[in-house]
Design a protein around this motif. Sequence first.
Motif, PDB file in Angstrom:
ATOM      1  N   ASN A  47      10.354  -0.439  -8.353  1.00  0.00           N
ATOM      2  CA  ASN A  47       8.919  -0.266  -8.148  1.00  0.00           C
ATOM      3  C   ASN A  47       8.626   1.191  -7.817  1.00  0.00           C
ATOM      4  O   ASN A  47       9.020   1.686  -6.774  1.00  0.00           O
ATOM      5  CB  ASN A  47       8.433  -1.177  -7.014  1.00  0.00           C
ATOM      6  N   PHE A  48       7.971   1.872  -8.761  1.00  0.00           N
ATOM      7  CA  PHE A  48       7.542   3.249  -8.540  1.00  0.00           C
ATOM      8  C   PHE A  48       6.187   3.195  -7.846  1.00  0.00           C
ATOM      9  O   PHE A  48       5.277   2.519  -8.315  1.00  0.00           O
ATOM     10  CB  PHE A  48       7.420   3.988  -9.877  1.00  0.00           C
ATOM     11  N   TRP A  49       6.049   3.893  -6.735  1.00  0.00           N
ATOM     12  CA  TRP A  49       4.819   3.838  -5.959  1.00  0.00           C
ATOM     13  C   TRP A  49       4.445   5.219  -5.419  1.00  0.00           C
ATOM     14  O   TRP A  49       5.247   6.135  -5.435  1.00  0.00           O
ATOM     15  CB  TRP A  49       4.934   2.838  -4.809  1.00  0.00           C
ATOM     16  N   ALA A  50       3.221   5.298  -4.955  1.00  0.00           N
ATOM     17  CA  ALA A  50       2.724   6.524  -4.320  1.00  0.00           C
ATOM     18  C   ALA A  50       1.794   6.119  -3.186  1.00  0.00           C
ATOM     19  O   ALA A  50       1.033   5.162  -3.318  1.00  0.00           O
ATOM     20  CB  ALA A  50       1.981   7.386  -5.338  1.00  0.00           C
ATOM     21  N   ARG A  51       1.865   6.853  -2.086  1.00  0.00           N
ATOM     22  CA  ARG A  51       1.046   6.481  -0.921  1.00  0.00           C
ATOM     23  C   ARG A  51      -0.437   6.587  -1.220  1.00  0.00           C
ATOM     24  O   ARG A  51      -1.244   5.904  -0.611  1.00  0.00           O
ATOM     25  CB  ARG A  51       1.416   7.314   0.302  1.00  0.00           C
ATOM     26  N   TRP A  52      -0.824   7.423  -2.184  1.00  0.00           N
ATOM     27  CA  TRP A  52      -2.237   7.595  -2.529  1.00  0.00           C
ATOM     28  C   TRP A  52      -2.736   6.527  -3.498  1.00  0.00           C
ATOM     29  O   TRP A  52      -3.917   6.456  -3.774  1.00  0.00           O
ATOM     30  CB  TRP A  52      -2.481   8.991  -3.114  1.00  0.00           C
ATOM     31  N   ALA A  53      -1.843   5.685  -3.994  1.00  0.00           N
ATOM     32  CA  ALA A  53      -2.246   4.606  -4.908  1.00  0.00           C
ATOM     33  C   ALA A  53      -2.492   3.346  -4.077  1.00  0.00           C
ATOM     34  O   ALA A  53      -1.546   2.740  -3.574  1.00  0.00           O
ATOM     35  CB  ALA A  53      -1.171   4.366  -5.962  1.00  0.00           C
ATOM     36  N   GLY A  54      -3.757   2.970  -3.920  1.00  0.00           N
ATOM     37  CA  GLY A  54      -4.127   1.832  -3.077  1.00  0.00           C
ATOM     38  C   GLY A  54      -3.400   0.547  -3.437  1.00  0.00           C
ATOM     39  O   GLY A  54      -3.079  -0.248  -2.563  1.00  0.00           O
ATOM     40  N   ASP A  55      -3.112   0.348  -4.727  1.00  0.00           N
ATOM     41  CA  ASP A  55      -2.429  -0.882  -5.144  1.00  0.00           C
ATOM     42  C   ASP A  55      -1.018  -0.968  -4.566  1.00  0.00           C
ATOM     43  O   ASP A  55      -0.488  -2.062  -4.395  1.00  0.00           O
ATOM     44  CB  ASP A  55      -2.367  -0.974  -6.670  1.00  0.00           C
ATOM     45  N   SER A  56      -0.402   0.175  -4.272  1.00  0.00           N
ATOM     46  CA  SER A  56       0.943   0.162  -3.683  1.00  0.00           C
ATOM     47  C   SER A  56       0.922  -0.556  -2.341  1.00  0.00           C
ATOM     48  O   SER A  56       1.844  -1.299  -2.005  1.00  0.00           O
ATOM     49  CB  SER A  56       1.466   1.593  -3.495  1.00  0.00           C
ATOM     50  N   ARG A  57      -0.142  -0.356  -1.586  1.00  0.00           N
ATOM     51  CA  ARG A  57      -0.275  -0.978  -0.262  1.00  0.00           C
ATOM     52  C   ARG A  57      -0.310  -2.508  -0.368  1.00  0.00           C
ATOM     53  O   ARG A  57       0.192  -3.209   0.497  1.00  0.00           O
ATOM     54  CB  ARG A  57      -1.542  -0.454   0.416  1.00  0.00           C
ATOM     55  N   GLN A  58      -0.898  -3.050  -1.453  1.00  0.00           N
ATOM     56  CA  GLN A  58      -0.928  -4.497  -1.643  1.00  0.00           C
ATOM     57  C   GLN A  58       0.374  -5.018  -2.246  1.00  0.00           C
ATOM     58  O   GLN A  58       0.820  -6.117  -1.942  1.00  0.00           O
ATOM     59  CB  GLN A  58      -2.076  -4.912  -2.577  1.00  0.00           C
TER      60      GLN A  58
END
Length: 156
Positions: A47-58
């Motif tokens: 899972n590639f994620w970024a703290r600024w991508a709101g969907d990552s938080r979900q």
Amino acid sequence: MSALLAAAALSAVPTLVGKPAPDFALRSMDGKNRRLSEFRGQVVLVNFWARWAGDSRQEMPALDRINTTYNRAGLVVLGVSVDEDWRRAREFADAMKVGYPILFDTTADIGRNYLLRKMPMTILVDRSGVVRYSSAGFKSGDDLAYLEKIRELLRE
């Protein structure tokens, strides 16, 4: 005609599905370097994620539940931060309290190799190292699609 063009445009999106997953070596939160190829023989969800991508938080809590449920069955979940600022990414990861390894990619190289186009992006790699599924973004219910594919790959 426009629906046909839209379908053609979607099918033209580059994908790694059916191709070997590009190997990588990244530092994890615990300070160890981890290679994707270390997990050959297991099903791997990257899972590639970024703290600024709101969907990552979900998505991260859903992936943590999947990891807890299927880890003993042979699933490995790896979270890869694509943030340039690894300190802020680490703070975000700490706050999310996930049990799977978090890796840090502070260059764009791996993102290019994985054709990242939207955050978060989830890739499923089979036991032989081939990408079998790819999903960009995250919305409620996507984790159910992941589970269906994971179960299928674990049965192979």
